[in-house]
Design a protein around this motif. Structure first.
Motif, PDB file in Angstrom:
ATOM      1  N   TYR A   1      76.484 114.168  58.051  1.00 45.29           N
ATOM      2  CA  TYR A   1      75.616 113.603  57.466  1.00 45.29           C
ATOM      3  C   TYR A   1      74.284 114.245  56.850  1.00 45.29           C
ATOM      4  O   TYR A   1      74.591 115.053  56.709  1.00 45.29           O
ATOM      5  CB  TYR A   1      74.801 112.247  58.524  1.00 45.29           C
ATOM      6  CG  TYR A   1      75.934 110.821  59.126  1.00 45.29           C
ATOM      7  CD1 TYR A   1      76.655 110.487  58.510  1.00 45.29           C
ATOM      8  CD2 TYR A   1      76.833 111.088  60.649  1.00 45.29           C
ATOM      9  CE1 TYR A   1      77.869 109.475  58.629  1.00 45.29           C
ATOM     10  CE2 TYR A   1      77.967 110.697  61.245  1.00 45.29           C
ATOM     11  CZ  TYR A   1      77.732 109.793  59.696  1.00 45.29           C
ATOM     12  OH  TYR A   1      78.920 108.807  60.564  1.00 45.29           O
TER      13      TYR A   1
ATOM     14  N   SER B   1      69.703 113.133  59.407  1.00 41.75           N
ATOM     15  CA  SER B   1      69.403 112.118  60.290  1.00 41.75           C
ATOM     16  C   SER B   1      69.911 112.620  61.532  1.00 41.75           C
ATOM     17  O   SER B   1      69.289 114.201  62.320  1.00 41.75           O
ATOM     18  CB  SER B   1      71.088 111.568  59.823  1.00 41.75           C
ATOM     19  OG  SER B   1      71.291 111.456  58.707  1.00 41.75           O
TER      20      SER B   1
ATOM     21  N   ASP C   1      74.162 112.582  65.912  1.00 41.51           N
ATOM     22  CA  ASP C   1      75.272 111.772  64.882  1.00 41.51           C
ATOM     23  C   ASP C   1      75.546 113.131  63.277  1.00 41.51           C
ATOM     24  O   ASP C   1      76.763 112.704  63.615  1.00 41.51           O
ATOM     25  CB  ASP C   1      74.464 111.119  63.952  1.00 41.51           C
ATOM     26  CG  ASP C   1      74.228 110.143  64.309  1.00 41.51           C
ATOM     27  OD1 ASP C   1      74.308 109.548  65.488  1.00 41.51           O
ATOM     28  OD2 ASP C   1      73.028 109.012  63.707  1.00 41.51           O
TER      29      ASP C   1
END
Length: 228
Positions: free
Chosen positions: A80, A84, A88
């Protein structure tokens, strides 16, 4: 380690799901480690390759420097955006950090100290390289972040330990980069400066997401100064 344009052996465990980049090769260019006066770790961007970032080597005009570029699995260090939530983007970020650390260890084992080793990254690679330098602050030959910045969402606690101890740091980016907010580049400059880096930051008006000639010239000067 093979000679110019060769490969270094990957040192990670290909069976470890927590280290997705561990079994990837490290591409090389420039001088061999046994003859080089200095070294550079080059970290490529998302969707790119070690070979692609090594295409910058001729422009740096440093034939006595060894250039080593680790490869990300699938061409991406983490899935990502760099702002982010950090979790994650795991285990990619941590695995990328280990890839840089292994490459630095290979360089050190050849007899080139970290004080004569520069960390450079472009885009996603610049995010990884600057974050590595902050998390592992010591006196490097230099740090160059091209179109990137420290990893994590707004408000990330930047309580890094250690000292860059006068390491030259160059940060270059467009002032309107669609991927890298100018404010994050400024934050990165502030953090690395507080860690003892001697920071030069340039925001280029209206530039795209690319490496320009002024950035190449700045890195060339950084390379020329290493070990002098």
């Amino acid at each position: 380690m093979k000679g110019p344009e060769g490969d270094a052996t990957a040192l990670g465990d290909p069976s470890d799901p927590g280290d997705p980049h561990g079994a990837q090769p490290v591409r090389t260019g420039g001088a061999s480690l046994d003859t080089a006066r200095a070294a550079m770790v080059m970290v490529h961007g998302r969707g790119a390759s070690a070979e692609s970032i090594l295409t910058l080597v001729p422009a740096f005009e440093a034939p006595d420097v060894a250039f080593l570029a680790p490869q990300a699995s699938g061409g991406s260090w983490y899935p990502y955006g760099f702002m982010s939530p950090t979790l994650d983007n795991e285990p990619g970020i941590s695995s990328g950090m280990r890839a840089i650390a292994r490459t630095l260890a290979t360089i050190a084992e050849s007899g080139i100290p970290v004080e004569r080793t520069i960390l450079l990254g472009f885009s996603q690679g610049a995010c990884l390289a600057t974050e590595f330098a902050a998390r592992h602050a010591q006196r490097y030959g230099g740090v160059a972040g091209l179109s990137g910045g420290l990893i994590g969402p707004e408000g990330t606690l930047r309580d890094y330990a250690g000292s860059l101890d006068g390491t030259p740091v160059f940060l270059g980016c467009s002032d309107v980069d669609a991927h890298i907010p100018a404010a994050r580049v400024q934050e990165t400059a502030d953090v690395l400066g507080a860690l003892g880096g001697v920071v030069t930051m340039r925001l280029y008006p209206g530039m795209g997401h690319l490496v320009n000639e002024d950035e190449v010239t700045s890195v060339r000067s950084m390379l020329a100064a290493v070990g002098t």
